[in-house]
Scaffold this motif. Sequence first.
Motif, PDB file in Angstrom:
ATOM      1  N   GLY A  56      58.039  41.800 -58.977  1.00 15.35           N
ATOM      2  CA  GLY A  56      56.676  41.602 -57.943  1.00 15.35           C
ATOM      3  C   GLY A  56      55.610  41.747 -58.837  1.00 15.35           C
ATOM      4  N   SER A  57      54.613  41.251 -58.366  1.00 15.49           N
ATOM      5  CA  SER A  57      53.379  41.730 -58.941  1.00 15.49           C
ATOM      6  C   SER A  57      52.192  41.496 -57.941  1.00 15.49           C
ATOM      7  N   ALA A  58      51.005  42.339 -57.955  1.00 18.35           N
ATOM      8  CA  ALA A  58      50.120  41.998 -56.845  1.00 18.35           C
ATOM      9  C   ALA A  58      48.618  42.361 -57.661  1.00 18.35           C
ATOM     10  N   ASN A  59      47.619  41.611 -57.022  1.00 21.33           N
ATOM     11  CA  ASN A  59      46.385  42.067 -57.473  1.00 21.33           C
ATOM     12  C   ASN A  59      45.353  42.381 -56.199  1.00 21.33           C
ATOM     13  N   TRP A  60      44.512  43.148 -56.221  1.00 19.66           N
ATOM     14  CA  TRP A  60      43.587  43.459 -54.955  1.00 19.66           C
ATOM     15  C   TRP A  60      42.525  43.442 -55.439  1.00 19.66           C
ATOM     16  N   SER A  61      41.253  42.824 -54.923  1.00 16.25           N
ATOM     17  CA  SER A  61      39.817  43.050 -54.972  1.00 16.25           C
ATOM     18  C   SER A  61      39.405  43.675 -53.729  1.00 16.25           C
ATOM     19  N   PRO A  62      38.995  44.813 -53.803  1.00 14.01           N
ATOM     20  CA  PRO A  62      38.455  45.514 -52.693  1.00 14.01           C
ATOM     21  C   PRO A  62      37.077  44.792 -52.220  1.00 14.01           C
ATOM     22  N   VAL A  63      37.044  44.672 -50.705  1.00 18.69           N
ATOM     23  CA  VAL A  63      35.772  43.859 -50.180  1.00 18.69           C
ATOM     24  C   VAL A  63      34.556  44.635 -50.418  1.00 18.69           C
ATOM     25  N   PHE A  64      34.407  45.965 -50.551  1.00  9.18           N
ATOM     26  CA  PHE A  64      33.237  46.616 -50.866  1.00  9.18           C
ATOM     27  C   PHE A  64      32.862  46.501 -52.430  1.00  9.18           C
ATOM     28  N   LEU A  65      33.833  45.880 -53.127  1.00 15.47           N
ATOM     29  CA  LEU A  65      33.377  45.568 -54.556  1.00 15.47           C
ATOM     30  C   LEU A  65      34.347  44.569 -55.213  1.00 15.47           C
ATOM     31  N   PRO A  66      33.893  43.336 -54.931  1.00 18.11           N
ATOM     32  CA  PRO A  66      34.775  42.217 -55.137  1.00 18.11           C
ATOM     33  C   PRO A  66      34.773  41.734 -56.606  1.00 18.11           C
ATOM     34  N   GLU A  67      33.760  42.539 -57.442  1.00 12.86           N
ATOM     35  CA  GLU A  67      34.056  42.212 -58.814  1.00 12.86           C
ATOM     36  C   GLU A  67      35.016  42.814 -59.411  1.00 12.86           C
ATOM     37  N   LEU A  68      35.827  44.004 -58.924  1.00 11.36           N
ATOM     38  CA  LEU A  68      36.775  44.636 -59.404  1.00 11.36           C
ATOM     39  C   LEU A  68      38.182  44.057 -59.020  1.00 11.36           C
ATOM     40  N   THR A  69      39.109  44.138 -59.761  1.00 13.73           N
ATOM     41  CA  THR A  69      40.360  43.598 -59.517  1.00 13.73           C
ATOM     42  C   THR A  69      41.538  44.699 -59.931  1.00 13.73           C
ATOM     43  N   LEU A  70      42.075  45.212 -59.120  1.00 17.17           N
ATOM     44  CA  LEU A  70      43.251  46.226 -59.719  1.00 17.17           C
ATOM     45  C   LEU A  70      44.688  45.191 -59.496  1.00 17.17           C
ATOM     46  N   GLY A  71      45.460  45.412 -60.532  1.00 14.89           N
ATOM     47  CA  GLY A  71      46.769  44.615 -60.583  1.00 14.89           C
ATOM     48  C   GLY A  71      47.777  45.919 -60.792  1.00 14.89           C
ATOM     49  N   ALA A  72      48.989  45.561 -60.210  1.00 11.89           N
ATOM     50  CA  ALA A  72      50.319  46.296 -60.635  1.00 11.89           C
ATOM     51  C   ALA A  72      51.585  45.289 -60.516  1.00 11.89           C
ATOM     52  N   GLY A  73      52.594  45.681 -61.332  1.00 11.39           N
ATOM     53  CA  GLY A  73      53.720  44.802 -61.038  1.00 11.39           C
ATOM     54  C   GLY A  73      54.889  45.769 -61.686  1.00 11.39           C
ATOM     55  N   ILE A  74      56.241  45.323 -61.166  1.00 15.54           N
ATOM     56  CA  ILE A  74      57.361  45.872 -61.598  1.00 15.54           C
ATOM     57  C   ILE A  74      58.313  45.117 -61.497  1.00 15.54           C
ATOM     58  N   ARG A  75      59.297  44.989 -62.445  1.00 11.10           N
ATOM     59  CA  ARG A  75      60.580  44.544 -62.370  1.00 11.10           C
ATOM     60  C   ARG A  75      61.807  45.232 -62.938  1.00 11.10           C
ATOM     61  N   TYR A  76      62.722  44.901 -62.190  1.00  9.81           N
ATOM     62  CA  TYR A  76      64.097  45.234 -62.631  1.00  9.81           C
ATOM     63  C   TYR A  76      64.875  44.307 -63.285  1.00  9.81           C
ATOM     64  N   ASP A  77      65.385  44.449 -64.574  1.00  6.07           N
ATOM     65  CA  ASP A  77      66.093  43.439 -65.319  1.00  6.07           C
ATOM     66  C   ASP A  77      67.599  44.256 -65.823  1.00  6.07           C
ATOM     67  N   HIS A  78      68.345  43.127 -65.547  1.00  2.00           N
ATOM     68  CA  HIS A  78      70.048  43.819 -65.756  1.00  2.00           C
ATOM     69  C   HIS A  78      70.570  42.866 -66.729  1.00  2.00           C
ATOM     70  N   ALA A  79      71.111  43.324 -67.889  1.00  2.00           N
ATOM     71  CA  ALA A  79      71.710  42.476 -68.677  1.00  2.00           C
ATOM     72  C   ALA A  79      73.265  43.032 -68.895  1.00  2.00           C
ATOM     73  N   ARG A  80      74.125  41.855 -68.999  1.00  2.00           N
ATOM     74  CA  ARG A  80      75.486  42.189 -69.259  1.00  2.00           C
ATOM     75  C   ARG A  80      75.841  41.175 -70.562  1.00  2.00           C
ATOM     76  N   ARG A  81      76.496  42.191 -71.491  1.00  2.00           N
ATOM     77  CA  ARG A  81      76.662  41.600 -72.939  1.00  2.00           C
ATOM     78  C   ARG A  81      77.970  41.671 -73.099  1.00  2.00           C
TER      79      ARG A  81
END
Length: 726
Positions: free
Chosen positions: A411-436
């Motif tokens: 999942g990932s998300a971006n947020w631009s606050p209404v009081f400062l729309p020129e600024l965008t904060l982003g964050a994301g995270i993933r869980y990856d599982h591998a079987r070999r």
Amino acid sequence: MRFLSLRAASLFAITCSLAVAAQAQEAPSASEPSTDIVVTGTRRDTKLQDTDVSVTVLDRKTLDEARIRDVRQLDAAVPNVQFNESGQLGSTFISIRGIESNPFIVNRAAVYIDGIPFRELSNAVLNQVESIEVLRGPQATLYGANSESGLIVINTRAPTDHVVAEARGTGTTYRGGINGAVDGFLGGPLGEGLAGSVAWKAAQGDSFLPNRQPGRPGGALRELFLQGRLRWHPVEALTVNGTAYILDKHAPGIFDQQYVPRDIDLYNRSYADSFNGGRRIGRFDYLEDAPKLTDQREIVSGLSASYDPGYGTIDLTLSYRHFQSDAKGLDFDFTALPTVAGRDAKKRDFYNAELRFASPASEPFNYILGVTHYREDHDRFLATFVGAGTLASYRPAPNQYAHARDWGVFGSANWSPVFLPELTLGAGIRYDHARRTARQSAGQLDLGGGSLFVYRDAELGGDFGAVLPRFSIRYKASPQLTFYANAAKGYIPGGFNLTAAQADLPDDILRFASETMWSREGGFKWRSADGKLRLTGAGFYIRSNNWQEIQVAADANGRIISSDYIGANASIESKGFELEAAADPVRGLTLTANLGYSDARYRNLQVNATTNVRGRRVKLVPAYDGYLAARYQLPGGLFVRGDVSLTGKESLESLGQAVQGATQTVGLQAGYEGPRWSARAFVENLTDVRRASGLAFRNLAFGNDGNWYAPVGRGRQAGVELGWKL
């Protein structure tokens, strides 16, 4: 090297100065709309100015003007990116920002072609490509494993709603042979809401690196490529796309991984009279006794659907890829002496599925959620024969089987606050599982002279997992200027070394751990109001404490006594920057320049019992690379184009003993481009530079003979190209 670094910086500064001067002389016109460059590698269509990552986008016009016809040509046009080859037909391995890849470790950069993942990339035909995007830095949050150094997205031409037909013929000549190719595209509507297209290419020519051994084919290559695409738009909210292609290569007289001596004079002094019958090799040929033949076939199919229910977009992607290669003719002694010949045969099947939901990008808070599944089945065997023989003489070692089963949720998300729309904060995270899992049966591989690789029964399995976060911040200072910074984690799963499962090697090298790394980046993107001048730049710092590295066991004389194996106890650090500029200062003139610098060094790498190469530069990573291109087209359609590529010094192996010096290559074009017809004459590598294109080794049969052996890139080529479109 310092002089060449200053030269590269000067070329870049000259381009920017010319563009700024032209901008000062010609005021922007409000009636001239700027063209937005769109990035799709962010999993949603995003304007380049609004991305929080260092990215290069090459559209179809740019690719055609630069004559980029296969992936090896991309590294000149993209800073801090190198495409390393192991031969004319060998796999291509991608290094980005000092994070090198080589033929024995899976690519550390992910490649997606029409949404289909390629973890191992052949030098595939880039036929009828709509755009190429290169995203630098880890993209693991959205793409998972094997995207830790970056991501390359290749989009081919989609079906059209009106009839489009194009054809092109190309003839090329070079030292040792000629090559001819024809390719084309046909697309148009097939019915209500349905459109389709067909793209093709057929090429045949001589090897650019011929074998001069009497009685052996010098080398030839035949390529056939056929792709079909369908787009179905049954209702306004739903679009379904299907794609399939087949790529077939037949190369008598060519082994896919061809190594030649770095020091030609030393080689001729050592072997011309003793083993090669008095014959001497040149800069772009060789003398080998081993019979050679490479056959490759790749079959790909994919299906994707995009549905917009009104509150976002749901995307589903399914794909299957089959790759089969049989390469005969590795000459272990690199001479005309009939000692040992090798063969590498493999089949791979890849399955991929992804389902994701993206909320509307226009909202101040927007997000993407998704799940993925990836499967790979690999069947491989090696074979050799000792002494004189034919293509039927190879005796196989046991088959080796490897299987990968990966799944991830992200999942990932971006947020631009209404009081400062020129600024965008982003964050994301993933869980990856591998079987070999991996398996082989007992057997042996004969290397001649009583030397054997002895394989034992082995059946191995294990699980690997990683949490992969990403954080970003972007500030839009104006419609023309954006600043950003990000931090991201990337990884490659661990695995097992079947090629090291031999009687005389310990169990602790059978398994290697996962590789992870963190990257920090900051940069800017600027363009003029009329879009005629663009400038982007970024700086980065990357560190990995559990770096996977290829290892080879050798005896006291330097002769290899084990197949390659991978360890994960090394560490590296890379820091640097890249700059890109493009300008259209006057009508008909286009200027492009870039400059990349990577200081990538080993923090720890124990290459043998007594040597640690800490502090030395990471192999296959040049100190810098630069590019300058200028194209001018008259109103009547006549044009000329010139480009120069600068590549800094680099090491071709971990010890730093085989060093590739700094090089400069020049390309020239001249021709005509009209509404229906086009023609051009071109010269590539005008100065005929002989440059190693991949990893270097000592002599596989004799050990340390004083020389290093490596694949080399193409020398000077000249040709003519004719095009037609409906």
